[in-house]
Design a protein around this motif. Structure first.
Motif, PDB file in Angstrom:
ATOM      1  N   UNK A  52      -3.016  49.564 -22.448  1.00  0.00           N
ATOM      2  CA  UNK A  52      -2.066  49.361 -23.532  1.00  0.00           C
ATOM      3  C   UNK A  52      -0.643  49.734 -23.158  1.00  0.00           C
ATOM      4  N   UNK A  53       0.244  49.501 -24.089  1.00  0.00           N
ATOM      5  CA  UNK A  53       1.639  49.913 -23.971  1.00  0.00           C
ATOM      6  C   UNK A  53       2.076  50.478 -25.317  1.00  0.00           C
ATOM      7  N   UNK A  54       3.118  51.256 -25.275  1.00  0.00           N
ATOM      8  CA  UNK A  54       3.788  51.729 -26.479  1.00  0.00           C
ATOM      9  C   UNK A  54       5.224  51.249 -26.427  1.00  0.00           C
ATOM     10  N   UNK A  55       5.771  50.922 -27.565  1.00  0.00           N
ATOM     11  CA  UNK A  55       7.177  50.539 -27.645  1.00  0.00           C
ATOM     12  C   UNK A  55       7.885  51.606 -28.475  1.00  0.00           C
ATOM     13  N   UNK A  56       8.872  52.211 -27.874  1.00  0.00           N
ATOM     14  CA  UNK A  56       9.643  53.277 -28.523  1.00  0.00           C
ATOM     15  C   UNK A  56      10.927  52.667 -29.066  1.00  0.00           C
ATOM     16  N   UNK A  61      18.032  50.499 -29.312  1.00  0.00           N
ATOM     17  CA  UNK A  61      17.353  50.552 -28.013  1.00  0.00           C
ATOM     18  C   UNK A  61      15.843  50.563 -28.207  1.00  0.00           C
ATOM     19  N   UNK A  62      15.165  49.814 -27.332  1.00  0.00           N
ATOM     20  CA  UNK A  62      13.696  49.781 -27.317  1.00  0.00           C
ATOM     21  C   UNK A  62      13.254  50.034 -25.883  1.00  0.00           C
ATOM     22  N   UNK A  63      12.228  50.822 -25.726  1.00  0.00           N
ATOM     23  CA  UNK A  63      11.684  51.022 -24.389  1.00  0.00           C
ATOM     24  C   UNK A  63      10.172  50.865 -24.437  1.00  0.00           C
ATOM     25  N   UNK A  64       9.634  50.332 -23.367  1.00  0.00           N
ATOM     26  CA  UNK A  64       8.199  50.094 -23.263  1.00  0.00           C
ATOM     27  C   UNK A  64       7.606  51.136 -22.317  1.00  0.00           C
ATOM     28  N   UNK A  65       6.543  51.781 -22.778  1.00  0.00           N
ATOM     29  CA  UNK A  65       5.867  52.810 -22.001  1.00  0.00           C
ATOM     30  C   UNK A  65       4.458  52.318 -21.714  1.00  0.00           C
ATOM     31  N   UNK A  66       4.132  52.200 -20.448  1.00  0.00           N
ATOM     32  CA  UNK A  66       2.797  51.747 -20.061  1.00  0.00           C
ATOM     33  C   UNK A  66       1.798  52.881 -20.192  1.00  0.00           C
TER      34      UNK A  66
END
Length: 143
Positions: A52-56, A61-66
């Motif tokens: 999965x991923x999380x989107x902050x 601003x948006x960042x994707x965390x694997x």
């Protein structure tokens, strides 16, 4: 009332340990009883967080965390959506679930009520209610 029944992840589910044939059969039989009783609306298991991923979101601003993600106790391994008369009925049904029959790995399951239209009060205007109804009807047609 609608509730979401949230099955928390465990070390095994996060490691990708798949259920045995016996466990799948027991859960299938349990799900059959839920459907026959008119309780189960949906239910799915989830892949481990490493898939999965999380989107902050932070302002614009948006960042994707694997994945994988730490803190297994905060992760979800699966869920049901149920239609029940009360939280007590949801608890009664959940206590029949075939989780951890041999005691090898503890399972934690959370039950949370889903917001209903009236919960939003006056902010949920007739126009917004109509929009929501149109969306629900479109979702139904997509089935």
């Amino acid at each position: 009332m609608k509730v979401m029944v949230i099955v928390k992840a465990s070390a095994g589910s996060e490691a990708g340990v798949m259920p045995t044939q016996e466990e799948l059969a027991a859960m299938g039989a349990y799900n059959e009883r839920l459907v026959e009783a008119g309780i189960m609306l949906a239910g799915e298991g989830l892949h481990p967080s490493r898939r999965g991923v999380r989107v902050h979101f932070d302002g614009a601003r948006h960042s994707v965390i694997d994945g994988p993600f730490a803190e297994t106790k905060e992760l979800i391994a699966g869920f049901w959506l149920w239609q029940v008369r009360s939280m007590d009925e949801a608890v009664e049904w959940l206590q029949r679930a075939p989780f951890n029959p041999d005691g090898t790995e503890a399972v934690e399951v959370e039950i949370r009520p889903i917001f209903e239209d009236d919960d939003f009060g006056e902010a949920f205007t007739p126009e917004l209610r109509a929009q929501e109804q149109r969306l629900r009807e479109r979702i139904e047609r997509n089935d």
